[in-house]
Design a protein around this motif. Structure first.
Motif, PDB file in Angstrom:
ATOM      1  N   GLY A 155       0.804  -1.226   0.000  1.00  0.00           N
ATOM      2  CA  GLY A 155       0.000   0.000   0.000  1.00  0.00           C
ATOM      3  C   GLY A 155       0.828   1.263   0.000  1.00  0.00           C
ATOM      4  N   TRP A 156       2.064   1.194  -0.551  1.00  0.00           N
ATOM      5  CA  TRP A 156       2.953   2.357  -0.482  1.00  0.00           C
ATOM      6  C   TRP A 156       2.429   3.548  -1.279  1.00  0.00           C
ATOM      7  N   ARG A 157       1.759   3.261  -2.396  1.00  0.00           N
ATOM      8  CA  ARG A 157       1.226   4.380  -3.189  1.00  0.00           C
ATOM      9  C   ARG A 157       0.152   5.142  -2.415  1.00  0.00           C
ATOM     10  N   ILE A 158      -0.732   4.385  -1.786  1.00  0.00           N
ATOM     11  CA  ILE A 158      -1.798   5.015  -0.999  1.00  0.00           C
ATOM     12  C   ILE A 158      -1.196   5.760   0.184  1.00  0.00           C
ATOM     13  N   ALA A 159      -0.171   5.154   0.816  1.00  0.00           N
ATOM     14  CA  ALA A 159       0.480   5.796   1.959  1.00  0.00           C
ATOM     15  C   ALA A 159       1.121   7.117   1.559  1.00  0.00           C
ATOM     16  N   LEU A 160       1.822   7.128   0.427  1.00  0.00           N
ATOM     17  CA  LEU A 160       2.458   8.368  -0.035  1.00  0.00           C
ATOM     18  C   LEU A 160       1.417   9.428  -0.360  1.00  0.00           C
ATOM     19  N   LEU A 161       0.316   8.995  -0.973  1.00  0.00           N
ATOM     20  CA  LEU A 161      -0.747   9.942  -1.303  1.00  0.00           C
ATOM     21  C   LEU A 161      -1.341  10.547  -0.036  1.00  0.00           C
ATOM     22  N   VAL A 162      -1.590   9.709   0.967  1.00  0.00           N
ATOM     23  CA  VAL A 162      -2.152  10.202   2.231  1.00  0.00           C
ATOM     24  C   VAL A 162      -1.183  11.156   2.911  1.00  0.00           C
ATOM     25  N   ILE A 163       0.107  10.815   2.902  1.00  0.00           N
ATOM     26  CA  ILE A 163       1.121  11.678   3.516  1.00  0.00           C
ATOM     27  C   ILE A 163       1.172  13.035   2.823  1.00  0.00           C
ATOM     28  N   MET A 164       1.171  13.027   1.479  1.00  0.00           N
ATOM     29  CA  MET A 164       1.248  14.284   0.747  1.00  0.00           C
ATOM     30  C   MET A 164      -0.008  15.129   0.945  1.00  0.00           C
ATOM     31  N   LEU A 165      -1.170  14.478   1.004  1.00  0.00           N
ATOM     32  CA  LEU A 165      -2.414  15.213   1.257  1.00  0.00           C
ATOM     33  C   LEU A 165      -2.398  15.828   2.651  1.00  0.00           C
ATOM     34  N   PHE A 166      -1.930  15.048   3.622  1.00  0.00           N
ATOM     35  CA  PHE A 166      -1.849  15.558   4.990  1.00  0.00           C
ATOM     36  C   PHE A 166      -0.921  16.771   5.058  1.00  0.00           C
ATOM     37  N   CYS A 167       0.236  16.662   4.404  1.00  0.00           N
ATOM     38  CA  CYS A 167       1.204  17.765   4.423  1.00  0.00           C
ATOM     39  C   CYS A 167       0.697  18.969   3.639  1.00  0.00           C
ATOM     40  N   ALA A 168      -0.053  18.712   2.576  1.00  0.00           N
ATOM     41  CA  ALA A 168      -0.614  19.823   1.807  1.00  0.00           C
ATOM     42  C   ALA A 168      -1.658  20.585   2.617  1.00  0.00           C
TER      43      ALA A 168
END
Length: 248
Positions: A186-199
């Motif tokens: 689930g690394w793609r989903i994890a990266l997306l969630v991290i970037m959304l959180f940081c944004a």
């Protein structure tokens, strides 16, 4: 230990923890003026271009804010004491492997939590300034003191908890709930969630702050996978060795 002995032990641990928190609160109350001044720094920055101020709208709101700051500082300062009391109370009922897991979790989670809180404090002024940018030019930003403090506290805690989440992944792997393969899948989903959180946590125009917050979170995620991968490989080798020995 009997039930009565357990209750006496719990009372002892709670009493020591309460004393430590109260002592920490006294220190926090002494430092509250400095902390409130640091919290108000973004408002002073905004006030240079438009009307902005921190407001106390009730008779007791000033004292209430000082007490909130004192309680928060007290909990943080006394954390080593009350965490140890929780640990000392639970250890007699834990197995040896469980003690190792919990101790490893605490030793890794606590510094990561404080690092996350520091990152949250770093991005906090940018968020306040960004939100103030939506105020019409002819309007004023009157920040209610209690609400303003709660906003900053929740933001800092949210980022702090986000930094601890990879440790939960490792803990779930160690107890056999989550495999390394499932983590990396689930690394793609994890990266997306991290970037959304940081944004969300940083202004859209402040790309540097966004990446300074995202990079350590991404590194921690893949570090959690690395630890889980090594653990799974060791577990598979051990299972294979036991199976080979059993067949012989």
């Amino acid at each position: 230990m009997s039930l009565a002995e357990h209750l006496l032990e719990l009372r002892k641990r709670l009493f020591i923890s309460a004393i430590a928190i109260v002592v920490g609160m006294v220190a926090g109350f002494v430092l509250s003026n400095i902390i409130i001044d640091l919290m108000s720094a973004p408002i002073r920055e905004i006030a240079e271009s438009k009307n902005a101020s921190l407001n106390f709208d009730t008779v007791t709101s000033g004292f209430d804010l000082h007490m909130k700051v004192a309680l928060t500082v007290g909990l943080v300062i006394s954390a080593p004491v009350w965490l140890y009391q929780i640990w000392a109370y639970l250890v007699p009922g834990l197995k040896r492997t469980e003690i190792t897991y919990v101790l490893g979790f605490l030793l890794s989670a606590i510094p990561l939590f404080f690092a996350g809180c520091a990152a949250g404090w770093f991005v906090m002024p940018h968020i306040v300034e960004l939100m103030a940018g939506f105020t019409p030019g002819d309007a004023s930003n009157l920040y209610q003191a209690g609400y303003y403090y709660d906003f900053i506290l929740k933001l800092v805690l949210a980022v702090g908890i986000a930094f601890v989440l990879p440790v939960f992944l490792v803990l779930l792997n160690f107890v056999g709930v989550l495999s390394a393969r499932a983590i990396i899948k689930g690394w793609r989903i994890a990266l997306l969630v991290i970037m959304l959180f940081c944004a969300i946590a940083t202004p859209a125009a402040d790309v540097i702050s966004m990446f300074m917050l995202a990079v350590p979170m991404i590194v921690l995620y893949f570090a959690a996978y690395g630890v889980a991968f090594l653990r799974d490989r060791w577990r598979d080798k051990r299972a294979a060795a036991i199976d080979a020995e059993y067949r012989q």
